[in-house]
Design a protein around this motif. Structure first.
Motif, PDB file in Angstrom:
ATOM      1  N   VAL A   1       0.840  -1.205   0.000  1.00  0.00           N
ATOM      2  CA  VAL A   1       0.000   0.000   0.000  1.00  0.00           C
ATOM      3  C   VAL A   1       0.867   1.244   0.000  1.00  0.00           C
ATOM      4  CG1 VAL A   1      -1.720   1.318   1.301  1.00  0.00           C
ATOM      5  CG2 VAL A   1      -1.888  -1.171   1.188  1.00  0.00           C
ATOM      6  N   ARG A   2       1.875   1.241   0.855  1.00  0.00           N
ATOM      7  CA  ARG A   2       2.769   2.398   0.923  1.00  0.00           C
ATOM      8  C   ARG A   2       3.475   2.608  -0.417  1.00  0.00           C
ATOM      9  NH1 ARG A   2       3.441   7.282   1.622  1.00  0.00           N
ATOM     10  NH2 ARG A   2       5.551   7.984   2.140  1.00  0.00           N
ATOM     11  N   GLY A   3       3.868   1.520  -1.048  1.00  0.00           N
ATOM     12  CA  GLY A   3       4.509   1.646  -2.352  1.00  0.00           C
ATOM     13  C   GLY A   3       3.596   2.276  -3.389  1.00  0.00           C
ATOM     14  N   ALA A   4       2.329   1.874  -3.391  1.00  0.00           N
ATOM     15  CA  ALA A   4       1.371   2.449  -4.337  1.00  0.00           C
ATOM     16  C   ALA A   4       1.158   3.925  -4.065  1.00  0.00           C
ATOM     17  CB  ALA A   4       0.048   1.692  -4.259  1.00  0.00           C
ATOM     18  N   GLU A   5       1.147   4.317  -2.794  1.00  0.00           N
ATOM     19  CA  GLU A   5       0.972   5.729  -2.461  1.00  0.00           C
ATOM     20  C   GLU A   5       2.186   6.552  -2.873  1.00  0.00           C
ATOM     21  OE1 GLU A   5      -2.040   5.072   1.343  1.00  0.00           O
ATOM     22  OE2 GLU A   5      -0.022   5.861   1.695  1.00  0.00           O
ATOM     23  N   ILE A   6       3.372   5.979  -2.753  1.00  0.00           N
ATOM     24  CA  ILE A   6       4.570   6.672  -3.231  1.00  0.00           C
ATOM     25  C   ILE A   6       4.461   6.906  -4.742  1.00  0.00           C
ATOM     26  CG2 ILE A   6       7.054   6.424  -3.639  1.00  0.00           C
ATOM     27  CD1 ILE A   6       7.194   4.938  -0.940  1.00  0.00           C
ATOM     28  N   ALA A   7       4.042   5.868  -5.470  1.00  0.00           N
ATOM     29  CA  ALA A   7       3.875   5.994  -6.916  1.00  0.00           C
ATOM     30  C   ALA A   7       2.897   7.112  -7.254  1.00  0.00           C
ATOM     31  CB  ALA A   7       3.405   4.668  -7.504  1.00  0.00           C
ATOM     32  N   ASP A   8       1.789   7.162  -6.522  1.00  0.00           N
ATOM     33  CA  ASP A   8       0.789   8.206  -6.761  1.00  0.00           C
ATOM     34  C   ASP A   8       1.351   9.589  -6.473  1.00  0.00           C
ATOM     35  OD1 ASP A   8      -1.972   9.411  -6.946  1.00  0.00           O
ATOM     36  OD2 ASP A   8      -1.577   9.740  -4.814  1.00  0.00           O
ATOM     37  N   SER A   9       2.061   9.737  -5.369  1.00  0.00           N
ATOM     38  CA  SER A   9       2.582  11.057  -4.991  1.00  0.00           C
ATOM     39  C   SER A   9       3.605  11.568  -5.997  1.00  0.00           C
ATOM     40  CB  SER A   9       3.194  11.002  -3.586  1.00  0.00           C
ATOM     41  OG  SER A   9       4.372  10.216  -3.567  1.00  0.00           O
ATOM     42  N   LEU A  10       4.278  10.658  -6.676  1.00  0.00           N
ATOM     43  CA  LEU A  10       5.258  11.047  -7.697  1.00  0.00           C
ATOM     44  C   LEU A  10       4.603  11.354  -9.042  1.00  0.00           C
ATOM     45  CD1 LEU A  10       8.007   8.377  -6.942  1.00  0.00           C
ATOM     46  CD2 LEU A  10       8.109  10.819  -6.396  1.00  0.00           C
ATOM     47  N   GLY A  11       3.314  11.034  -9.186  1.00  0.00           N
ATOM     48  CA  GLY A  11       2.637  11.248 -10.456  1.00  0.00           C
ATOM     49  C   GLY A  11       2.877  10.142 -11.452  1.00  0.00           C
ATOM     50  N   ALA A  12       3.119   8.922 -10.958  1.00  0.00           N
ATOM     51  CA  ALA A  12       3.350   7.790 -11.864  1.00  0.00           C
ATOM     52  C   ALA A  12       2.122   7.543 -12.731  1.00  0.00           C
ATOM     53  CB  ALA A  12       3.701   6.535 -11.073  1.00  0.00           C
ATOM     54  N   ASP A  13       2.368   7.153 -13.970  1.00  0.00           N
ATOM     55  CA  ASP A  13       1.287   6.822 -14.892  1.00  0.00           C
ATOM     56  C   ASP A  13       0.906   5.349 -14.800  1.00  0.00           C
ATOM     57  OD1 ASP A  13       1.209   9.459 -16.321  1.00  0.00           O
ATOM     58  OD2 ASP A  13       3.280   8.882 -16.768  1.00  0.00           O
ATOM     59  N   ILE A  14       1.887   4.501 -14.544  1.00  0.00           N
ATOM     60  CA  ILE A  14       1.704   3.049 -14.556  1.00  0.00           C
ATOM     61  C   ILE A  14       2.299   2.466 -13.282  1.00  0.00           C
ATOM     62  CG2 ILE A  14       2.082   0.912 -15.860  1.00  0.00           C
ATOM     63  CD1 ILE A  14       0.740   2.978 -17.607  1.00  0.00           C
ATOM     64  N   ILE A  15       1.621   1.489 -12.705  1.00  0.00           N
ATOM     65  CA  ILE A  15       2.216   0.622 -11.686  1.00  0.00           C
ATOM     66  C   ILE A  15       2.327  -0.773 -12.286  1.00  0.00           C
ATOM     67  CG2 ILE A  15       1.777  -0.628  -9.538  1.00  0.00           C
ATOM     68  CD1 ILE A  15       0.677   1.912  -8.333  1.00  0.00           C
TER      69      ILE A  15
END
Length: 559
Positions: free
Chosen positions: A278-292
């Motif tokens: 979950v924390r990893g997904a939130e980091i991705a979101d905060s960075l503006g990632a397009d794809i996980i």
């Protein structure tokens, strides 16, 4: 090495030639054992953060992306109240808050002293506490320094250029997207995995660092400072996207940017790793990632007495990681998660969080479209189609930690193939949202009208998806057409009107993205007839390129 390293992680690779000997880096000794608890907080009252000042907790890229797709920034996006976190820490010097989730408003507490748990439960802002097992703290080894190389330009289209990876890309007509100029430029892909051993020390990926394509690395694991150790599973997975070894192996989005987020503690399988995810997904979101792209999956855990789970937990809602995956998809991220490799064992079904709603759960086939028997089966426990799609995860070519190219098996490898092509597709159709991109990928599957429990909607055709939706939006991005097409729908022939008298190259594609007719045609005349009498009824796409390089695409319907 624990057998569950293969079974659960989607590092889980049943009969995987290249990973059969992929041992994680050995740790020295256990330093201490810490007990883990998930603390559910009651609210976000009196938070120092505000939705009116998102720059305090989101990157500018993430804010711009939310604005572009009209995704509101809400209280759900606010970080956990730091006063609550401080209050928990002050209860005992033994309380360590190692992960926080803003989306689920939880913190994960590790402690060797459980005598203060009653006080923790009685805090006014604590709603409930869930025991999530123990964490074994080991010594870890250090990493090496990167060895940097260079990258040359990519030819426009040359199938041999892809080397060993050609068939695993061509299965989805990904090479056709590349030939249109969509190779992932400007797209940020967050890879959530267990380690990238060798990625920063082999010349195979040196150009990614040299050219700034690795924008960051994040280690959610407590007491781990590097992502470049323990396993090369992340290296293998990422290579299917990022490799650019001319005439040896080229990935699905070789020009994309990447962030590596380690959430998996390789030697163990514990429930708290879902909190780490979950924390990893939130980091991705905060960075503006397009794809996980995540090739991690969870069924049961090492502590089977406390945490024996059955398939009812794969309903998209029981797992905190599955709920977070769905939230990420609604925050503007195309989320690709491996189905897992449980198809031939007693579990048989999907692993979490691939059961999440509104994401792409990826199963495995080989390059001949044959279902890989180890690939986890659907549907989800609540009856939704799962997997969503399938890609090559059986005999998939990857780059290992030492730079060698080898073939291996696992939904782990199918998932990043889909993730990379999703990045190229979204680059090509930026006006669509993440949810719309995932839906047109499903709709391009070869069995969309008749999904099953093995490969779901089937093998997606990314070029077909682009053609259909590029055509629908073409008027927004191009000048008025130089051509007319009639009659359309047609019977056996369609006439192309060309008032400008251009010399053109046209390609006629069927719905599977296959070229059924192509030629250069001098068109000094104002009309030109294309013969479809040998084709079955259905939808086709006619791509026309004039002598100046301008491309137009038309949808053709044969009755």
């Amino acid at each position: 090495m624990k057998h569950k390293f293969f079974k659960i992680l989607s590092i889980l690779v049943f009969l995987i030639p290249i990973l059969a000997n992929a041992q994680p880096a050995q740790r020295d000794t256990i330093v201490t054992t810490l007990y883990a608890y998930r603390v559910y907080l009651a609210d976000k009252a009196n938070s120092p953060y505000s939705v009116s000042q998102p720059e305090a907790f989101l990157s500018q890229r993430a804010i711009d992306k939310r604005n572009r797709y009209n995704i509101p920034i809400t209280e759900e996006d606010l970080p956990v109240n730091p006063a609550y976190v401080d209050g928990i820490r002050q209860l005992s010097s033994g309380f360590n808050v190692w992960t926080k989730s803003k989306w689920t408003n939880t913190v994960t507490v590790f402690t060797y002293d459980t005598t203060h748990l009653a006080e923790l439960r009685n805090l006014p802002y604590v709603d409930s506490i869930m025991s999530i097992d123990a964490y074994y703290f080991y010594d870890v080894r250090s990493e090496g320094q990167p060895e940097l190389g260079t990258r040359d330009s990519i030819p426009a289209i040359d199938t041999s250029y892809y080397g060993d990876a050609y068939r695993q890309i061509a299965l989805h007509n990904g090479q056709m997207l590349h030939s249109e100029g969509f190779r992932g430029e400007g797209m940020l892909i967050a890879v959530i995995d267990g380690g990238w051993e060798g990625f920063n020390s082999t010349s195979a990926f040196g150009d990614l660092y040299d050219n700034g394509h690795i924008v960051g690395t994040y280690n959610v694991l407590p007491h781990e400072s590097s992502v470049y150790n323990l396993t090369d599973h992340g290296t293998c997975c990422t290579s299917t996207i990022a490799a650019n070894l001319e005439y040896r192996m080229v990935g699905t989005a070789p020009n994309a940017d990447f962030v590596f987020i380690r959430t998996e503690d390789v030697p163990v399988e514990r429930l708290f790793e879902e909190d780490f995810w979950v924390r990893g997904a939130e980091i991705a979101d905060s960075l503006g990632a397009d794809i996980i792209s995540s090739s991690l999956g969870y069924c049961n855990f090492d502590d089977t007495v406390s945490h024996y789970l059955d398939y009812s937990t794969c309903d998209g809602r029981w797992s905190i990681a599955s709920r977070a995956a769905t939230i990420a998809a609604h925050k503007g991220i195309v989320v690709c998660v491996a189905a897992g490799n449980e198809g031939m064992n007693s579990w048989h079904k999907l692993a979490r969080p691939s059961d999440a709603e509104d994401i792409l759960c990826v199963g495995a086939v080989n390059v001949d479209s044959v279902y890989a028997p180890f690939s986890g089966c659907g549907p989800s426990y609540d009856g939704r189609v799962k997997p969503d799609v399938a890609a090559c995860g059986w005999g998939t070519y990857v780059v290992r930690a030492d730079g060698s190219i080898q073939a291996g098996n696992g939904t782990s490898f199918a998932t990043p193939i889909i993730a990379g092509l999703s990045a190229c597709l979204w680059q090509a159709i930026p006006q669509l949202s993440s949810l719309e991109i995932m839906q047109i990928i499903r709709e391009s599957g070869n069995q969309y009208s008749n999904p099953d429990t093995l490969t779901g909607y089937g093998i997606p055709n990314f070029y077909q998806a682009w053609l259909a939706h590029h055509t629908d939006a073409i008027s927004e991005y191009q000048e008025p057409s130089d051509y007319t097409l009639y009659p359309n729908p047609c019977t056996d022939r369609v006439t192309l009107g060309n008032a400008q008298g251009h010399a053109v190259r046209y390609c006629l594609f069927n719905l599977n993205g296959q070229i059924v007719d192509a030629t250069w045609a001098p068109m000094s005349d104002e009309v030109f007839t294309i013969n479809l009498s040998g084709q079955a009824s259905g939808i086709f796409f006619l791509q026309i390129q004039n002598e100046k390089g301008r491309v137009e695409v038309f949808k053709v319907v044969k009755k």
